[in-house]
Scaffold this motif. Structure first.
Motif, PDB file in Angstrom:
ATOM      1  N   THR A  76      -5.371   5.822   3.825  1.00 42.87           N
ATOM      2  CA  THR A  76      -6.803   5.737   4.117  1.00 42.87           C
ATOM      3  C   THR A  76      -7.447   4.893   3.035  1.00 42.87           C
ATOM      4  OG1 THR A  76      -6.799   7.913   5.180  1.00 42.87           O
ATOM      5  CG2 THR A  76      -8.923   7.036   4.488  1.00 42.87           C
ATOM      6  N   ALA A  77      -8.036   3.778   3.435  1.00 38.46           N
ATOM      7  CA  ALA A  77      -8.598   2.845   2.452  1.00 38.46           C
ATOM      8  C   ALA A  77      -9.584   1.921   3.142  1.00 38.46           C
ATOM      9  CB  ALA A  77      -7.474   2.036   1.799  1.00 38.46           C
ATOM     10  N   ASN A  78     -10.301   1.160   2.338  1.00 37.82           N
ATOM     11  CA  ASN A  78     -11.199   0.122   2.857  1.00 37.82           C
ATOM     12  C   ASN A  78     -10.328  -1.075   3.209  1.00 37.82           C
ATOM     13  OD1 ASN A  78     -13.171  -1.745   3.390  1.00 37.82           O
ATOM     14  ND2 ASN A  78     -14.441  -1.221   1.628  1.00 37.82           N
ATOM     15  N   LEU A  79     -10.164  -1.335   4.489  1.00 38.05           N
ATOM     16  CA  LEU A  79      -9.200  -2.325   4.953  1.00 38.05           C
ATOM     17  C   LEU A  79      -9.859  -3.334   5.876  1.00 38.05           C
ATOM     18  CD1 LEU A  79      -6.427   0.249   5.918  1.00 38.05           C
ATOM     19  CD2 LEU A  79      -6.359  -1.256   3.922  1.00 38.05           C
TER      20      LEU A  79
ATOM     21  N   TYR B  56       0.840  -1.195   0.000  1.00 39.17           N
ATOM     22  CA  TYR B  56       0.000   0.000   0.000  1.00 39.17           C
ATOM     23  C   TYR B  56       0.878   1.249   0.000  1.00 39.17           C
ATOM     24  CZ  TYR B  56      -3.735  -3.148   1.651  1.00 39.17           C
ATOM     25  OH  TYR B  56      -4.646  -4.166   1.795  1.00 39.17           O
TER      26      TYR B  56
ATOM     27  N   SER C 219     -13.619  -3.792  10.310  1.00 37.36           N
ATOM     28  CA  SER C 219     -13.153  -3.563   8.946  1.00 37.36           C
ATOM     29  C   SER C 219     -13.920  -2.398   8.342  1.00 37.36           C
ATOM     30  CB  SER C 219     -13.362  -4.828   8.112  1.00 37.36           C
ATOM     31  OG  SER C 219     -14.728  -5.181   8.094  1.00 37.36           O
ATOM     32  N   GLY C 220     -13.422  -1.887   7.219  1.00 38.61           N
ATOM     33  CA  GLY C 220     -14.048  -0.733   6.589  1.00 38.61           C
ATOM     34  C   GLY C 220     -13.011   0.317   6.264  1.00 38.61           C
ATOM     35  N   THR C 221     -13.455   1.523   6.052  1.00 39.55           N
ATOM     36  CA  THR C 221     -12.546   2.610   5.714  1.00 39.55           C
ATOM     37  C   THR C 221     -11.986   3.239   6.982  1.00 39.55           C
ATOM     38  OG1 THR C 221     -13.732   3.078   3.665  1.00 39.55           O
ATOM     39  CG2 THR C 221     -12.300   4.812   4.523  1.00 39.55           C
ATOM     40  N   TYR C 222     -10.690   3.173   7.133  1.00 39.86           N
ATOM     41  CA  TYR C 222     -10.010   3.841   8.249  1.00 39.86           C
ATOM     42  C   TYR C 222      -8.586   4.164   7.827  1.00 39.86           C
ATOM     43  CZ  TYR C 222      -7.966  -0.767   9.456  1.00 39.86           C
ATOM     44  OH  TYR C 222      -7.291  -1.972   9.442  1.00 39.86           O
ATOM     45  N   THR C 223      -7.828   4.838   8.699  1.00 38.77           N
ATOM     46  CA  THR C 223      -6.504   5.357   8.348  1.00 38.77           C
ATOM     47  C   THR C 223      -5.411   4.678   9.154  1.00 38.77           C
ATOM     48  OG1 THR C 223      -7.400   7.526   7.755  1.00 38.77           O
ATOM     49  CG2 THR C 223      -5.054   7.428   8.271  1.00 38.77           C
TER      50      THR C 223
ATOM     51  N   ASN D 262      -7.964  -2.280  13.657  1.00 35.07           N
ATOM     52  CA  ASN D 262      -9.040  -1.357  13.958  1.00 35.07           C
ATOM     53  C   ASN D 262     -10.156  -2.144  14.641  1.00 35.07           C
ATOM     54  OD1 ASN D 262     -10.106   1.337  13.719  1.00 35.07           O
ATOM     55  ND2 ASN D 262     -11.542   0.555  12.200  1.00 35.07           N
TER      56      ASN D 262
ATOM     57  N   TYR E 261     -10.040  -5.454   9.421  1.00 37.71           N
ATOM     58  CA  TYR E 261      -9.799  -4.875  10.745  1.00 37.71           C
ATOM     59  C   TYR E 261      -8.393  -5.168  11.260  1.00 37.71           C
ATOM     60  CZ  TYR E 261     -10.486  -9.400  13.128  1.00 37.71           C
ATOM     61  OH  TYR E 261     -10.365 -10.690  13.564  1.00 37.71           O
TER      62      TYR E 261
END
Length: 444
Positions: free
Chosen positions: A158-161, A145, A205-209, A202, A163
């Motif tokens: 920052t992306a859909n990652l 990345y 899962s989802g969009t986070y930085t 995180n 967890y």
């Protein structure tokens, strides 16, 4: 007599030769000189500084040239070149990329020495700066990345990652003399020079930085949401997180931050699930609860103060199983064997009784068993056929010899098996004393 005189003559000649050699190479003679032909005045942390020096001595042979780099008064790098004769010598010296070292001046010192150990020195100041990367990379097993610059020394993705994201940070070569910088996980912190995966994670899962600072090595996010009853679990390794907490019998137990909790195996000796809630089955007390992510289950172990509990003389404390043909969450995935680190803690249920529930063909072998009860998680006190008895029609307590099991080891009676998929509860009752333990085995 002539032989003795001849020998003494040899000794005298050797001594005379040594005297001449000492005079020829006396200490601190000559006049070594340094002339800088190519000396940098500025560089970046992580560079390999290139230099060229004219080295000479008109009367004595040269020995070596040292280049030393100092941050304030601390020597941080050194390189030595052999100088067999007068002439130009070129080399490289590494500029360490240390944590928390801001832009500033460093000192590059050259020390030339001849064979008589006489030296001369010359120093120059160098302006050093942190590399201002356009981007750095997060390298995982499956993908690399790009982390873009969002501020001085600060980089973010920052992306859909998922967890959990495990990978190391890699900064590219910066400038013509730059070197690749890699940052990995060591001693529960990010360190330079490692490619061990950093356990970013995180709460979902989802969009986070994901962020990283190349000056102070601060990174985020890390596990903050794995918790039991509000107590954050400490990381043991990539697959295990644990906390020591006090739990009440029949009290509700909350698990936070485990996204796929519905897929986890829940130990029936310690927990009952009712709808979306969990309740504690064992006696009230302090327990070490370890979330094991590789096998997706909670290891629960009784404690006594800050240590794992062991059996006390009054029958309270804990009992442990060590041996083959049994394992949680399954025999196939995690058989105990004779590995004391994997010993199973029976659930204390009060009145000096301890239980473990097994499932035929899953957590216990159907047609053979060979394990025993111990006083502690490790070798030491254990139950034998003289201290443990049973009236079970399935299980017997070995007595050695023709019994087929060592004293205290459990076995299956001839012609008996556990039914595939059926649950069985083993209870050890110590209410009559530790030397009169009684084992019952009940099919549920």
């Amino acid at each position: 007599m002539k032989k003795i005189i001849y020998s003494l003559s040899i000794v005298f000649l050797l001594f005379s030769a040594c005297k001449k050699e000492e005079k020829e190479y006396a200490y601190f003679e000559g006049n070594p000189t340094i002339s800088l032909k190519n000396a940098p005045t500025a560089a970046n942390f992580g560079d390999s500084l290139v230099f060229t020096v004219q080295a000479a001595d008109a009367s004595i042979a040269l020995s070596n040239l040292k280049a030393q780099l100092y941050y304030t008064d601390t020597k941080v790098s050194e390189v030595t070149l052999r100088t067999k004769q007068n002439g130009e010598y070129s080399g490289k010296i590494f500029v360490p990329f240390y944590k928390d070292v801001p832009d500033g001046k460093a000192t590059l010192k050259f020390i030339l020495q001849n064979v008589s150990k006489k030296t001369t020195e010359q120093s120059i100041d160098i302006n050093l700066a942190r590399p201002d990367y356009e981007y750095i990379s997060l390298v995982t097993e499956t993908q690399t990345y790009r982390m873009n610059k969002v501020g001085r020394n600060q980089y973010a993705l920052t992306a859909n990652l998922p967890y959990q994201v495990k990978g190391y940070i890699e900064a590219p070569k910066f400038g013509t003399q730059g070197n690749l910088m890699q940052f990995g996980w060591q001693n529960n912190a990010v360190e330079l020079g490692s490619t061990t995966s950093i356990p970013f994670s995180n709460s979902s899962s989802g969009t986070y930085t994901i962020s990283f600072n190349t000056l102070n090595y601060q990174a985020s996010p890390f596990i903050i949401a794995y918790a039991v009853n509000g107590t954050v679990l400490n990381r043991v390794d990539d697959n295990n997180y644990r906390a020591d907490i006090t739990v009440a019998k029949d009290g509700e137990v909350t698990f936070d931050g485990i996204q796929d909790l519905a897929q986890w195996w829940i130990d029936p000796d310690f927990f009952t699930k009712s709808g979306s809630k969990f309740f504690f089955n064992a006696a009230s007390g302090k327990y070490r609860i370890t979330a094991n992510f590789s096998n997706k289950y909670f290891i629960v172990e009784a404690m006594d103060g800050n240590n794992l509990a062991s059996l006390k003389t009054d029958g309270t404390g804990a009992l442990w199983i060590i041996g083959t043909d049994i394992g949680k969450p399954s025999l196939a995935a995690n058989e105990v064997g004779w590995n004391t680190d994997k010993a199973l803690c029976l659930a204390p249920i009060g009145n000096k009784k301890y239980q473990i529930t097994v499932v035929g063909g899953k957590t216990i072998k159907k047609d053979a068993i060979n394990f025993k009860f111990f006083h502690q998680k490790g070798w030491g006190g254990e139950f034998t056929n003289t201290t443990l008895s049973t009236t079970s029609d399935i299980v017997f307590v070995g007595s050695g010899g023709t019994s087929g099991r060592d004293p205290g080891n459990l076995g299956l009676k001839a012609g008996k098996t556990f039914t595939d998929g059926k649950s069985y509860r083993f209870v050890v009752d110590l209410s009559q004393g530790n030397t009169k333990a009684v084992l019952t085995v009940t099919e549920l």
